[in-house]
Design an enzyme around this catalytic site. Structure first.
Site, PDB file in Angstrom:
ATOM      1  N   ARG A  44     -17.340  -2.679  -5.844  1.00 17.97           N
ATOM      2  CA  ARG A  44     -17.115  -1.289  -6.190  1.00 17.97           C
ATOM      3  C   ARG A  44     -16.830  -1.087  -7.685  1.00 17.97           C
ATOM      4  O   ARG A  44     -17.240  -0.090  -8.268  1.00 17.97           O
ATOM      5  CB  ARG A  44     -15.943  -0.770  -5.374  1.00 17.97           C
ATOM      6  N   CYS A  49      28.534 -24.261  15.799  1.00 14.50           N
ATOM      7  CA  CYS A  49      29.511 -25.120  16.478  1.00 14.50           C
ATOM      8  C   CYS A  49      29.883 -26.349  15.664  1.00 14.50           C
ATOM      9  O   CYS A  49      30.735 -27.134  16.087  1.00 14.50           O
ATOM     10  CB  CYS A  49      28.999 -25.520  17.857  1.00 14.50           C
ATOM     11  N   SER A  54     -13.774   7.234  -3.352  1.00 15.18           N
ATOM     12  CA  SER A  54     -12.629   6.796  -2.579  1.00 15.18           C
ATOM     13  C   SER A  54     -12.315   7.915  -1.588  1.00 15.18           C
ATOM     14  O   SER A  54     -12.917   8.977  -1.645  1.00 15.18           O
ATOM     15  CB  SER A  54     -11.521   6.558  -3.578  1.00 15.18           C
ATOM     16  N   LYS A  86     -14.941  11.501   9.471  1.00 14.00           N
ATOM     17  CA  LYS A  86     -16.006  12.083   8.655  1.00 14.00           C
ATOM     18  C   LYS A  86     -16.660  13.246   9.402  1.00 14.00           C
ATOM     19  O   LYS A  86     -16.893  13.133  10.608  1.00 14.00           O
ATOM     20  CB  LYS A  86     -17.091  11.036   8.366  1.00 14.00           C
ATOM     21  N   ASP A 105       0.816  -1.215   0.000  1.00 13.63           N
ATOM     22  CA  ASP A 105       0.000   0.000   0.000  1.00 13.63           C
ATOM     23  C   ASP A 105       0.852   1.269   0.000  1.00 13.63           C
ATOM     24  O   ASP A 105       0.551   2.230  -0.692  1.00 13.63           O
ATOM     25  CB  ASP A 105      -0.913   0.037   1.241  1.00 13.63           C
ATOM     26  N   LYS A 137     -11.172   1.972   9.792  1.00 14.86           N
ATOM     27  CA  LYS A 137     -11.057   1.773   8.345  1.00 14.86           C
ATOM     28  C   LYS A 137     -10.827   0.276   8.126  1.00 14.86           C
ATOM     29  O   LYS A 137      -9.723  -0.233   8.308  1.00 14.86           O
ATOM     30  CB  LYS A 137      -9.919   2.598   7.756  1.00 14.86           C
TER      31      LYS A 137
HETATM   32  S1  IVH Z   1     -16.384   5.801   3.767  1.00  9.34           S
HETATM   33  C1  IVH Z   1     -17.310   8.586   0.527  1.00  9.34           C
HETATM   34  N1  IVH Z   1     -15.831   4.420   5.907  1.00  9.34           N
HETATM   35  O1  IVH Z   1     -11.989   2.568   2.395  1.00  9.34           O
HETATM   36  C2  IVH Z   1     -16.818   7.750   1.618  1.00  9.34           C
HETATM   37  N2  IVH Z   1     -14.865   3.761   3.861  1.00  9.34           N
HETATM   38  O2  IVH Z   1     -10.950   4.820   0.204  1.00  9.34           O
HETATM   39  C3  IVH Z   1     -16.405   6.464   1.145  1.00  9.34           C
HETATM   40  N3  IVH Z   1     -13.442   1.753   4.035  1.00  9.34           N
HETATM   41  O3  IVH Z   1     -12.750   1.251  -0.429  1.00  9.34           O
HETATM   42  C4  IVH Z   1     -16.000   5.480   2.093  1.00  9.34           C
HETATM   43  N4  IVH Z   1     -13.725   1.428   6.189  1.00  9.34           N
HETATM   44  O4  IVH Z   1     -14.434   0.437   1.278  1.00  9.34           O
HETATM   45  C5  IVH Z   1     -15.632   4.575   4.590  1.00  9.34           C
HETATM   46  N5  IVH Z   1     -15.440   3.279   7.898  1.00  9.34           N
HETATM   47  C6  IVH Z   1     -15.251   3.408   6.574  1.00  9.34           C
HETATM   48  C7  IVH Z   1     -14.441   2.527   5.842  1.00  9.34           C
HETATM   49  C8  IVH Z   1     -14.261   2.742   4.478  1.00  9.34           C
HETATM   50  C9  IVH Z   1     -13.147   0.980   5.086  1.00  9.34           C
HETATM   51  C10 IVH Z   1     -12.917   1.556   2.663  1.00  9.34           C
HETATM   52  C11 IVH Z   1     -13.933   1.682   1.593  1.00  9.34           C
HETATM   53  C12 IVH Z   1     -13.174   2.268   0.425  1.00  9.34           C
HETATM   54  C13 IVH Z   1     -11.978   2.871   1.038  1.00  9.34           C
HETATM   55  C14 IVH Z   1     -12.017   4.359   0.904  1.00  9.34           C
END
Ligand code: IVH
Length: 671
Positions: free
Chosen positions: A138, A411, A83, A290, A34, A117
């Site tokens: 997705r 050894c 994303s 958020k 990553d 996340k």
């Molecule tokens: S919100 C517009 N919340 O992370 C908001 N995403 O780059 C979009 N992901 O592939 C995503 N945990 O699947 C959100 N608590 C979370 C998340 C989450 C994992 C993943 C999601 C996406 C990537 C976002």
């Protein structure tokens, strides 16, 4: 850099990123980590920002993912699956907060919802009047793959919401595999001789894209909801309230998510989540922050790539790709010889790693790891780094399979493997590598914790003959002058070391037992043994059947312990430690038969220790210590100057003994 070079670099980055996107999203088989991907992506963003003319409409920065593969029906999302921007480090999170407040023209703190996340595969679930009608991956963010049959097998996804909802709604969340499920499935696959999964994320993403949904079901996937893509449910006007409603409707939602007022609170919560990461039952790769209020989210809006109201704080990646340059064979403290990967240094799990375990020869062969391969390295939490497997696509033609040595690399003794065991062993207990490892373990932080006696000093002392075995640590003071004369040692550091050694003589029994380095006896078992037996004497004479009675001690562990204490050399070694004054203090609880049911009164002046110390000792041994003589008193220990308590004792006919008698009968009898 001239314009042509920059254009060439941008083109190369676009192509490289496209390849990696395809491998990651479509093939579920990435070949870079990553952080490496993020680095490439950022470089491209940077180039395009400096030179907007380099930005092509098909640049990966202009869209979210890649086109779906053909096996599944394509289905457009009702709202795009965006994303998130990444923030690395505190500074970038603060910058995110500042931008949010600037755009909203709000000087005060913003309420953020801080979520885990999840490290899995994102999914969009369409419900019509509360009934699940479609599950979509997705894909490229606009169009995904219809995997409805597969998502129906995932727990945590209700086929019908628990309360009725009206109209069309898209619930978004992440499908993932629990760590325990991953471990169990891999164990089973390995037993059947099948290819093991590299990590839970690939296992879940691959699971979602099975053409036969029975195969998806076998992967026992989980789901956690993180939001709404389209439509409305109930009255919720915030992200936090939406997740509560989703939970009430039957979706699994994690309770770790919290509302934080302002960036300071967010940073504190991010740190807390970082600390719990290793203990969570599934993988997370960061935290999502958020803006909680939907009204504010609307005001902020989105760019083509992602919303302005959210950001992802990424933790250091726990896996990375690097080159395997060779295999070293390391001799452990019990003589086990383990293959260790010698790697190109790589930053993973927050640290630079150049060595990682390959566990044992059968495991290394099963993974088919070869010298010259690009391998995946994992470093998660406190677990020692390990090699997960090779990237077969990148195997060079001249990659060679490592060869197991027949002689100890330290050894020269012929190595042996016990019938039915995977571990290779050096049978020479005088092998210098074994002694060094034993000493390092004995002195280590969770064992005896001898301040200043680290790896370098141990090896130096071993070479000079100042150390030869565990007891020799407690004879170092006899060599004080020789130590002081050593390069880079000096009077003060030698004194500090000798003081540290002296001070560990009365370490607790559990640390001492752990420090002995008995095979299969880790910290937990050592603590259980100390609590059960209370004294080293009781433990070292316990037989197999008695050891097996200890909760959590099975036959294999009991047998190792018995063998250890029956071994002639080990017995002599422990006797020597005791003679040198090592006296592990015994854990709380009824430890010693001799003290059971006895109440002591100490009076007068004691020579060897203070009255408080003597009383504490009696208590730790399971006896009682009182301040006044009564009928309940069993024994009075009297020193010079004892007065009225002696009279009282003789009135009541209670035995009075001297401090020396007390030592002979109750303390030294232990040794
Ligand atoms: S919100 C517009 N919340 O992370 C908001 N995403 O780059 C979009 N992901 O592939 C995503 N945990 O699947 C959100 N608590 C979370 C998340 C989450 C994992 C993943 C999601 C996406 C990537 C976002």
């Amino acid at each position: 850099m001239d314009a042509a070079t920059q254009a060439a670099e941008a083109a190369r980055l676009r192509e490289e990123i496209r390849q990696h996107d395809y491998r990651y999203y479509v093939l579920d088989s990435p070949i870079i980590g990553d952080s490496e991907y993020d680095r490439l992506f950022r470089r491209l963003v940077e180039l395009e920002a400096e030179h907007p003319e380099l930005r092509t409409p098909d640049s990966p920065t202009q869209r979210v993912g890649v086109s779906p593969v053909s096996e599944f029906a394509k289905h457009p999302h009702l709202a795009p699956m965006l994303s998130l921007d990444n923030a690395f480090g505190e500074e970038e999170l603060r910058a995110f907060d500042e931008r949010v407040r600037r755009l909203l023209e709000t000087p005060g703190p913003i309420a953020y919802f801080v979520e885990l996340k999840f490290d899995g595969a994102s999914i969009s679930l369409t419900y019509e009047d509360g009934v699940l009608v479609r599950g979509t991956t997705r894909g490229d963010g606009a169009v995904g793959e219809d995997v409805t049959a597969n998502v129906s097998t995932v727990r945590g996804i209700p086929l019908r919401t628990h309360a009725p909802i009206k109209g069309t709604v898209e619930v978004r969340g992440e499908v993932l595999m629990l760590k325990a499920v991953f471990a169990k499935l891999n164990e089973e696959r390995s037993a059947r001789g099948e290819q093991v999964f590299v990590n839970p994320r690939n296992a879940s993403a691959g699971g979602l894209r099975q053409l036969d949904s029975r195969l998806t079901a076998e992967r026992k996937l989980s789901f956690f909801a993180y939001g709404l893509g389209y439509g409305q449910i109930g009255e919720a006007t915030t992200q936090s309230a939406t997740l509560r409603t989703l939970r009430d409707l039957g979706f699994s939602v994690r309770a770790e998510a919290t509302v934080c007022e302002g960036m300071e609170a967010v940073l504190a919560r991010v740190a807390e989540i970082g600390a719990m990461r290793a203990d969570l039952p599934f993988g997370i790769d960061g935290v999502v922050i958020k803006v909680d209020d939907f009204g504010l989210q609307r005001q902020l809006g989105s760019t083509a790539r992602g919303p302005r109201w959210a950001t992802a704080y990424k933790f250091p990646a726990e896996q990375a790709f690097t080159r395997l340059n060779g295999v070293l064979w390391q001799v452990g403290r019990t003589g086990t010889v383990t293959p260790v990967a010698d790697l190109d240094p790589v930053f993973v799990g927050g640290a630079q790693v150049s060595r990682a375990t390959l566990h044992n020869t059968p495991e290394m062969r099963r993974k088919d790891v070869r010298i010259g391969d690009v391998v995946i390295v994992q470093r998660a939490g406190d677990v020692i780094p390990e090699v997960l497997g090779p990237v077969l696509e990148q195997r060079p033609a001249d990659a060679i399979a490592p060869i197991e040595p027949s002689e100890c690399p330290e050894c020269g003794t012929a190595l042996a493997r016990k019938e039915g065991e995977v571990a290779l062993r050096c049978p020479n207990r005088n092998c210098p590598a074994q002694i060094s490892a034993k000493l390092r373990h004995f002195a280590s932080r969770n064992a005896m914790d001898i301040d200043g006696l680290g790896e370098k000093l141990i090896d130096r002392f071993l070479e000079l003959g100042h150390l030869t075995d565990l007891p020799s640590v407690f004879r170092l003071h006899e060599r004080r002058d020789e130590l002081v004369a050593l390069d880079r040692m000096g009077e003060q550091s030698v004194q500090n070391l000798l003081d540290a050694i002296e001070s560990v003589k009365r370490r607790s029994l559990d640390r001492f037992v752990y420090g002995l380095g008995i095979r299969l006896v880790g910290e937990r078992t050592a603590a259980d043994l100390a609590a059960e037996f209370g004294s080293l004497e009781a433990l070292r004479h316990a037989h197999f059947e008695r050891l097996k009675e200890v909760p959590e001690v099975g036959p294999r562990v009991a047998s190792e312990i018995e063998q250890f204490f029956e071994d002639e050399a080990n017995r002599a070694m422990i006797d020597e430690l005791l003679i040198l004054g090592v006296a592990p203090t015994e854990a709380a609880g009824p430890q010693s038969e001799r003290f059971a049911g006895l109440t002591f009164v100490f009076t007068g002046k004691l020579e060897r220790w203070s009255r408080e110390e003597a009383e504490a000792y009696v208590r730790t041994q399971g006896g009682k210590a009182a301040g006044t003589v009564s009928k309940a008193t069993s024994l009075v220990v009297a020193g010079p100057g004892a007065g009225s308590k002696l009279d009282k004792a003789s009135q009541l006919g209670i035995e009075v003994i001297s401090e020396d008698d007390f030592f002979a009968r109750y303390v030294e009898a232990d040794v």
